[in-house]
Design an enzyme around this catalytic site. Structure first.
Site, PDB file in Angstrom:
ATOM      1  N   HIS A  18     -29.711  -7.921  24.878  1.00 45.71           N
ATOM      2  CA  HIS A  18     -29.187  -6.728  25.920  1.00 45.71           C
ATOM      3  C   HIS A  18     -30.510  -6.057  26.445  1.00 45.71           C
ATOM      4  CE1 HIS A  18     -25.027  -7.058  25.112  1.00 45.71           C
ATOM      5  NE2 HIS A  18     -25.463  -7.649  23.935  1.00 45.71           N
ATOM      6  N   GLU A  78     -30.276  -3.947  29.018  1.00 42.40           N
ATOM      7  CA  GLU A  78     -29.776  -2.769  29.550  1.00 42.40           C
ATOM      8  C   GLU A  78     -30.039  -1.673  28.357  1.00 42.40           C
ATOM      9  OE1 GLU A  78     -26.067  -4.728  27.836  1.00 42.40           O
ATOM     10  OE2 GLU A  78     -28.171  -5.321  28.730  1.00 42.40           O
ATOM     11  N   CYS A 103     -25.688 -12.061  27.201  1.00 46.31           N
ATOM     12  CA  CYS A 103     -24.893 -12.296  25.625  1.00 46.31           C
ATOM     13  C   CYS A 103     -24.006 -12.990  25.791  1.00 46.31           C
ATOM     14  CB  CYS A 103     -24.527 -10.885  25.043  1.00 46.31           C
ATOM     15  SG  CYS A 103     -24.187 -10.835  23.580  1.00 46.31           S
TER      16      CYS A 103
END
Length: 509
Positions: A167, A169, A79
């Site tokens: 993202h 994660e 990002c």
């Protein structure tokens, strides 16, 4: 030599989740501020740049010095990190015409690229950005796109440098772990050797070297963190570990006696200290949660100082501090905002003259439990819900007195006992009751009442960094609410908290 992935933090709320996902791959990683990059040891195999609440177009945006990293080590920008790499290389980053927040799908994926190997066309990813890369440098090649974002993923020619706009994660990115595995294992070449067993071996060896024949005092709380810390220290230094279990008057009902009896089975040197009056007197009239924490922390230190002087030649104070304690207490691992202070990480006064040892301060809660299982800790300790260091003080949302503590202990006991009897205790991460600073009108028998309101809180989580409210059965909530009102004098209303973290925190204070 422990292989390490270095994560540079730009203040994103998701930075700790990157670390969690990397560790799920049995690879050790560390989070450091973008402007305090440690010297790059040979053990560092790759670097990840986190997201950020800033825009790269902001005048005060965080800009790292990647000298020695870019071109020398595998590098993944996430990002903000991806946008920074593009802009600092001559690309153009501008506000998005269509802001992408939430779920999106990668409609174009170069699965021949090492970063995206094994990922599916149309796979869901999680976006959270207001800027986009409009024009990338000539040596940047698109490897993934969404219908609205051309540079959802890119690689840099002749470098092991990559950027992704989404993202990986967060759980909403369904193949995020695949991407991180491709980077950490495939591109960085990590061997996935960081396991609970290896942590125990290396930590015990390190403790033996650090502590030698020194004596160590540890404050036990009855929770998993301090108990696992005690087991590791016991394996390293045996009888040179002296444990103190303090009754601060803010524990659960009958907890001091029960836990002290359990500790006797672990072959630890444990002394129980009744300091209830000391803590409750110090907290009299205090309502501010940060002041409560600081008072409790100072009082703990005072108790430890008194008890430590009863043991000759104590040189170390051990603490069960874990990684989220450090992250949430200070911005030591990045510029993200402080959420709360933690009594374990406030430091020690000079007069105490004890050095601090924290064997768990690199672990998340679920990792602590895995380590505890590896060292053979009793499931009664391992499976216990997290309990805050300040205890019930931060679950009484007003000033504290003995009557309020006693009332909340009774409510908490009914709630937790109910969870166990309904076989729900192990389906939630944490559950507790909160005494609210309000009273409400009620009717009991033929009389009106004006009594206390309590809130019940139960959450599900993997690591405590994010959490969702637990969808407990209505019949259970009805039963436990009825039991609390009938059994606990002074309560006439029970409410259930359905807030998630974020935006709320797990605890109320």
């Amino acid at each position: 030599m422990q292989e390490t992935i270095l994560i540079l933090d730009f203040g994103s709320q998701y930075t700790q989740l990157i670390a969690r996902r990397v560790r799920e791959l049995n690879v050790y990683c560390e989070i450091h501020p973008y402007n305090k990059i440690p010297s790059l040891a040979q053990s560092v195999r790759g670097v990840i740049l986190s997201g950020s609440p800033f825009s790269v177009r902001d005048e005060n945006a965080p800009f790292p010095d990647l000298t020695g990293i870019r071109g020398n080590l595998p590098l993944l920008g996430v990002c903000y990190g991806a946008q920074y790499l593009a802009q600092s290389s001559g690309g153009v980053v501008a506000p998005s015409e269509i802001r992408e927040y939430g779920r999106a799908n990668l409609t174009s994926i170069d699965t021949d690229n090492a970063l995206l190997t094994g990922m599916s066309s149309g796979t869901q990813v999680w976006m959270s950005h207001a800027d986009t890369i409009l024009d990338a440098p000539v040596n940047f090649r698109v490897i993934a796109s969404t219908p609205d974002v051309q540079y959802a993923g890119y690689r840099v020619e002749d470098e092991l440098t990559y950027g992704i706009q989404f993202h990986p994660e967060v759980y909403h990115t369904t193949e995020g772990l695949t991407l991180l595995r491709n980077f950490v294992v495939g591109i960085c070449g990590c061997k996935q050797s960081w396991t609970p067993e290896s942590f125990v071996d290396s930590t015990v060896a390190s403790l033996k070297e650090k502590l030698g024949d020194d004596r160590v005092v540890l404050g036990l709380s009855g929770g998993v963190d301090s108990s696992v810390a005690a087991m590791l220290l016991h394996k390293a230094i045996g009888k040179n570990l002296y444990c103190i279990f303090v009754d601060n008057g803010l524990l659960r009902k009958n907890e001091f006696t029960k836990v002290l009896e359990r500790y006797k089975t672990l072959d630890l040197n444990v002394t129980g200290v009744d300091a209830r009056d000391l803590f409750l007197d110090a907290l009299k009239g205090v309502t501010d949660p940060e002041k409560k924490r600081k008072i409790i922390g100072k009082t703990f230190i005072d108790v430890f100082d008194t008890e430590a002087h009863k043991i000759r030649d104590i040189k170390w104070l051990a603490q069960g501090t874990i990684y989220p304690d450090v992250i949430e207490s200070h911005s030591v691992k990045g510029p993200s905002a402080t959420i709360k202070s933690h009594h374990n990480v406030g430091g020690l006064p000079d007069y105490m003259k004890l050095k601090v040892v924290e064997p768990l301060n690199s672990l998340f809660k679920d990792e602590v439990r895995k380590v505890g299982k590896t060292v053979g800790l009793d499931p009664e300790f391992l499976d216990r819900h997290p309990f805050p260091g300040p205890g019930l003080a931060v679950r009484i949302l007003s000033d504290i007195d003995r009557d309020k503590v006693s009332l909340l202990q009774e409510v908490d006991d009914v709630f937790i006992s109910g969870l166990r009897s309904f076989n729900l205790y192990h389906t939630v991460w944490q559950a507790f009751a909160v005494l609210l600073p309000v009273q409400s009108v009620g009717v009991m028998g033929d009389e009106r009442t004006y009594e206390n309101v309590v809130a019940l809180r139960a959450v599900t989580s993997t690591d405590g960094m994010t959490a969702d409210w637990a969808h407990l059965p209505y019949e259970f909530l009805a039963k436990v609410s009825n039991d609390i009102i009938n059994k606990v004098k002074g309560v006439n209303r029970v409410v259930y908290d359905i807030s998630s973290k974020p935006p709320a925190t797990i605890e109320w204070e």
